[in-house]
Design a protein around this motif. Structure first.
Motif, PDB file in Angstrom:
ATOM      1  N   TRP A  80       0.881  -1.162   0.000  1.00  0.00           N
ATOM      2  CA  TRP A  80       0.000   0.000   0.000  1.00  0.00           C
ATOM      3  C   TRP A  80       0.920   1.213   0.000  1.00  0.00           C
ATOM      4  CZ3 TRP A  80      -5.186   0.888  -0.207  1.00  0.00           C
ATOM      5  CH2 TRP A  80      -6.038  -0.213  -0.061  1.00  0.00           C
ATOM      6  N   THR A  81       0.660   2.148  -0.904  1.00  0.00           N
ATOM      7  CA  THR A  81       1.440   3.376  -0.946  1.00  0.00           C
ATOM      8  C   THR A  81       0.491   4.569  -0.917  1.00  0.00           C
ATOM      9  OG1 THR A  81       1.454   3.334  -3.367  1.00  0.00           O
ATOM     10  CG2 THR A  81       3.367   2.392  -2.254  1.00  0.00           C
ATOM     11  N   ARG A  82       1.041   5.703  -0.567  1.00  0.00           N
ATOM     12  CA  ARG A  82       0.304   6.957  -0.704  1.00  0.00           C
ATOM     13  C   ARG A  82       1.019   7.734  -1.791  1.00  0.00           C
ATOM     14  NH1 ARG A  82      -1.144  11.240   4.027  1.00  0.00           N
ATOM     15  NH2 ARG A  82      -0.706  13.008   2.687  1.00  0.00           N
ATOM     16  N   VAL A  83       0.289   8.233  -2.745  1.00  0.00           N
ATOM     17  CA  VAL A  83       0.875   8.805  -3.950  1.00  0.00           C
ATOM     18  C   VAL A  83       1.935   9.867  -3.644  1.00  0.00           C
ATOM     19  CG1 VAL A  83       0.341  10.100  -6.059  1.00  0.00           C
ATOM     20  CG2 VAL A  83      -1.114   8.224  -5.349  1.00  0.00           C
ATOM     21  N   ASP A  84       1.717  10.684  -2.633  1.00  0.00           N
ATOM     22  CA  ASP A  84       2.704  11.723  -2.324  1.00  0.00           C
ATOM     23  C   ASP A  84       3.809  11.253  -1.386  1.00  0.00           C
ATOM     24  OD1 ASP A  84       0.902  11.544  -0.245  1.00  0.00           O
ATOM     25  OD2 ASP A  84       0.867  13.686   0.164  1.00  0.00           O
ATOM     26  N   HIS A  85       3.836   9.968  -1.039  1.00  0.00           N
ATOM     27  CA  HIS A  85       4.902   9.383  -0.207  1.00  0.00           C
ATOM     28  C   HIS A  85       5.514   8.175  -0.914  1.00  0.00           C
ATOM     29  CE1 HIS A  85       2.535  10.970   3.472  1.00  0.00           C
ATOM     30  NE2 HIS A  85       3.529  11.783   3.236  1.00  0.00           N
ATOM     31  N   MET A  86       5.694   8.234  -2.207  1.00  0.00           N
ATOM     32  CA  MET A  86       6.091   7.068  -2.992  1.00  0.00           C
ATOM     33  C   MET A  86       7.444   6.478  -2.585  1.00  0.00           C
ATOM     34  SD  MET A  86       3.542   6.244  -4.804  1.00  0.00           S
ATOM     35  CE  MET A  86       4.132   5.104  -6.030  1.00  0.00           C
ATOM     36  N   GLU A  87       8.303   7.255  -1.938  1.00  0.00           N
ATOM     37  CA  GLU A  87       9.606   6.709  -1.552  1.00  0.00           C
ATOM     38  C   GLU A  87       9.494   5.763  -0.349  1.00  0.00           C
ATOM     39  OE1 GLU A  87       8.966  10.126   1.141  1.00  0.00           O
ATOM     40  OE2 GLU A  87       8.640   9.827  -0.996  1.00  0.00           O
ATOM     41  N   LYS A  88       8.394   5.808   0.360  1.00  0.00           N
ATOM     42  CA  LYS A  88       8.170   4.943   1.521  1.00  0.00           C
ATOM     43  C   LYS A  88       6.775   4.342   1.421  1.00  0.00           C
ATOM     44  CE  LYS A  88      11.868   6.030   4.096  1.00  0.00           C
ATOM     45  NZ  LYS A  88      12.779   5.079   4.693  1.00  0.00           N
ATOM     46  N   TYR A  89       6.609   3.172   2.003  1.00  0.00           N
ATOM     47  CA  TYR A  89       5.327   2.467   1.961  1.00  0.00           C
ATOM     48  C   TYR A  89       4.437   2.864   3.132  1.00  0.00           C
ATOM     49  CZ  TYR A  89       7.649  -0.598  -1.356  1.00  0.00           C
ATOM     50  OH  TYR A  89       8.307  -1.089  -2.437  1.00  0.00           O
ATOM     51  N   VAL A  90       3.137   2.740   2.909  1.00  0.00           N
ATOM     52  CA  VAL A  90       2.178   2.801   4.002  1.00  0.00           C
ATOM     53  C   VAL A  90       2.203   1.442   4.693  1.00  0.00           C
ATOM     54  CG1 VAL A  90      -0.274   3.006   4.592  1.00  0.00           C
ATOM     55  CG2 VAL A  90       0.719   4.493   2.832  1.00  0.00           C
ATOM     56  N   TYR A  91       2.233   0.371   3.870  1.00  0.00           N
ATOM     57  CA  TYR A  91       2.261  -1.008   4.382  1.00  0.00           C
ATOM     58  C   TYR A  91       2.907  -1.881   3.311  1.00  0.00           C
ATOM     59  CZ  TYR A  91       0.701  -5.367   6.521  1.00  0.00           C
ATOM     60  OH  TYR A  91       0.666  -6.603   7.119  1.00  0.00           O
ATOM     61  N   LEU A  92       3.833  -2.741   3.716  1.00  0.00           N
ATOM     62  CA  LEU A  92       4.484  -3.672   2.790  1.00  0.00           C
ATOM     63  C   LEU A  92       4.443  -5.072   3.392  1.00  0.00           C
ATOM     64  CD1 LEU A  92       6.222  -4.332   0.279  1.00  0.00           C
ATOM     65  CD2 LEU A  92       8.232  -3.710   1.638  1.00  0.00           C
ATOM     66  N   HIS A  93       3.941  -6.018   2.622  1.00  0.00           N
ATOM     67  CA  HIS A  93       3.863  -7.424   3.040  1.00  0.00           C
ATOM     68  C   HIS A  93       4.622  -8.237   1.998  1.00  0.00           C
ATOM     69  CE1 HIS A  93       1.806 -10.798   5.102  1.00  0.00           C
ATOM     70  NE2 HIS A  93       2.016 -11.393   3.939  1.00  0.00           N
ATOM     71  N   ARG A  94       5.682  -8.894   2.433  1.00  0.00           N
ATOM     72  CA  ARG A  94       6.426  -9.748   1.507  1.00  0.00           C
ATOM     73  C   ARG A  94       7.049 -10.914   2.268  1.00  0.00           C
ATOM     74  NH1 ARG A  94      11.437  -5.912  -0.289  1.00  0.00           N
ATOM     75  NH2 ARG A  94      12.240  -5.548   1.783  1.00  0.00           N
ATOM     76  N   ASP A  95       7.322 -11.961   1.518  1.00  0.00           N
ATOM     77  CA  ASP A  95       7.876 -13.180   2.105  1.00  0.00           C
ATOM     78  C   ASP A  95       7.035 -13.682   3.271  1.00  0.00           C
ATOM     79  OD1 ASP A  95       9.985 -13.042   0.260  1.00  0.00           O
ATOM     80  OD2 ASP A  95      11.180 -11.784   1.606  1.00  0.00           O
ATOM     81  N   HIS A 118       5.213 -11.993   5.496  1.00  0.00           N
ATOM     82  CA  HIS A 118       5.034 -11.182   6.708  1.00  0.00           C
ATOM     83  C   HIS A 118       5.160  -9.689   6.408  1.00  0.00           C
ATOM     84  CE1 HIS A 118       9.395 -11.726   6.430  1.00  0.00           C
ATOM     85  NE2 HIS A 118       9.497 -10.602   7.089  1.00  0.00           N
ATOM     86  N   PHE A 119       4.726  -8.887   7.361  1.00  0.00           N
ATOM     87  CA  PHE A 119       4.810  -7.438   7.295  1.00  0.00           C
ATOM     88  C   PHE A 119       6.277  -7.032   7.357  1.00  0.00           C
ATOM     89  CE2 PHE A 119       5.106  -3.612  10.129  1.00  0.00           C
ATOM     90  CZ  PHE A 119       4.761  -2.671   9.165  1.00  0.00           C
ATOM     91  N   ASP A 120       6.669  -6.103   6.502  1.00  0.00           N
ATOM     92  CA  ASP A 120       8.047  -5.612   6.453  1.00  0.00           C
ATOM     93  C   ASP A 120       8.054  -4.114   6.795  1.00  0.00           C
ATOM     94  OD1 ASP A 120      10.603  -4.781   5.884  1.00  0.00           O
ATOM     95  OD2 ASP A 120      10.649  -5.602   3.863  1.00  0.00           O
ATOM     96  N   PRO A 121       8.478  -3.737   8.008  1.00  0.00           N
ATOM     97  CA  PRO A 121       8.418  -2.330   8.433  1.00  0.00           C
ATOM     98  C   PRO A 121       9.598  -1.478   7.960  1.00  0.00           C
ATOM     99  CG  PRO A 121       9.234  -3.673  10.220  1.00  0.00           C
ATOM    100  CD  PRO A 121       8.892  -4.617   9.096  1.00  0.00           C
ATOM    101  N   TYR A 122      10.593  -2.080   7.304  1.00  0.00           N
ATOM    102  CA  TYR A 122      11.839  -1.370   7.004  1.00  0.00           C
ATOM    103  C   TYR A 122      11.641  -0.074   6.223  1.00  0.00           C
ATOM    104  CZ  TYR A 122      16.555  -0.396   5.468  1.00  0.00           C
ATOM    105  OH  TYR A 122      17.744   0.224   5.209  1.00  0.00           O
ATOM    106  N   ASN A 123      10.863  -0.100   5.153  1.00  0.00           N
ATOM    107  CA  ASN A 123      10.672   1.095   4.330  1.00  0.00           C
ATOM    108  C   ASN A 123       9.319   1.762   4.551  1.00  0.00           C
ATOM    109  OD1 ASN A 123      13.137   1.374   2.838  1.00  0.00           O
ATOM    110  ND2 ASN A 123      12.576  -0.492   1.740  1.00  0.00           N
ATOM    111  N   GLN A 124       8.757   1.599   5.735  1.00  0.00           N
ATOM    112  CA  GLN A 124       7.462   2.204   6.027  1.00  0.00           C
ATOM    113  C   GLN A 124       7.637   3.691   6.338  1.00  0.00           C
ATOM    114  OE1 GLN A 124       5.372   0.896   9.592  1.00  0.00           O
ATOM    115  NE2 GLN A 124       3.444   0.996   8.467  1.00  0.00           N
TER     116      GLN A 124
END
Length: 124
Positions: free
Chosen positions: A38-53, A55-61
């Motif tokens: 999940w991204t927010r268009v004006d925050h494209m360099e960081k995620y709102v929420y990222l799920h990979r492998d 599980h939730f991945d907070p690194y680039n949130q």
């Protein structure tokens, strides 16, 4: 360029009251996706929420979403990858995009675009 891509989709509009939770709906019929973001268009360099492998991945949130977001169904049963944004504020107003990584095509696919408008409840 990113902005022009968004208008190719029907944008769902949601209004939420400040201090409440907002549900950003997203369904993906194939539950075999590798990653979800999940991204927010004006925050494209960081995620709102990222799920990979798996599980939730907070690194680039993005910092403004830390400890404030969760999936509606962490098991993502029946393709439900909807996001709950907790304790929304006026600053959460914006356009959000739900994307999944499709293994068959090795590419990201936009599933849902939501325009969230946060309003102050009457009397506040």
């Amino acid at each position: 360029m990113m902005g022009s891509r968004i208008w190719a989709y029907k944008v769902q509009e949601i209004i939420a009251e400040s201090g409440r939770n907002a549900s950003l709906l997203c369904q993906f019929p194939n539950n075999n996706h590798i990653s979800l973001n999940w991204t927010r268009v004006d925050h494209m360099e960081k995620y709102v929420y990222l799920h990979r492998d798996g599980h939730f991945d907070p690194y680039n949130q993005h910092p403004s979403f830390k400890n404030r977001v969760d999936l509606q169904d962490r098991q993502m049963k029946d393709g439900d990858v909807s996001l709950i944004l907790m304790n929304v504020t006026i600053n959460d107003t914006g356009t959000y995009e739900c994307r999944v990584f499709v293994g068959e095509t090795s590419s990201w696919k936009s599933i849902s675009i939501i325009s969230l408008r946060v309003v102050v409840p009457p009397g506040e």
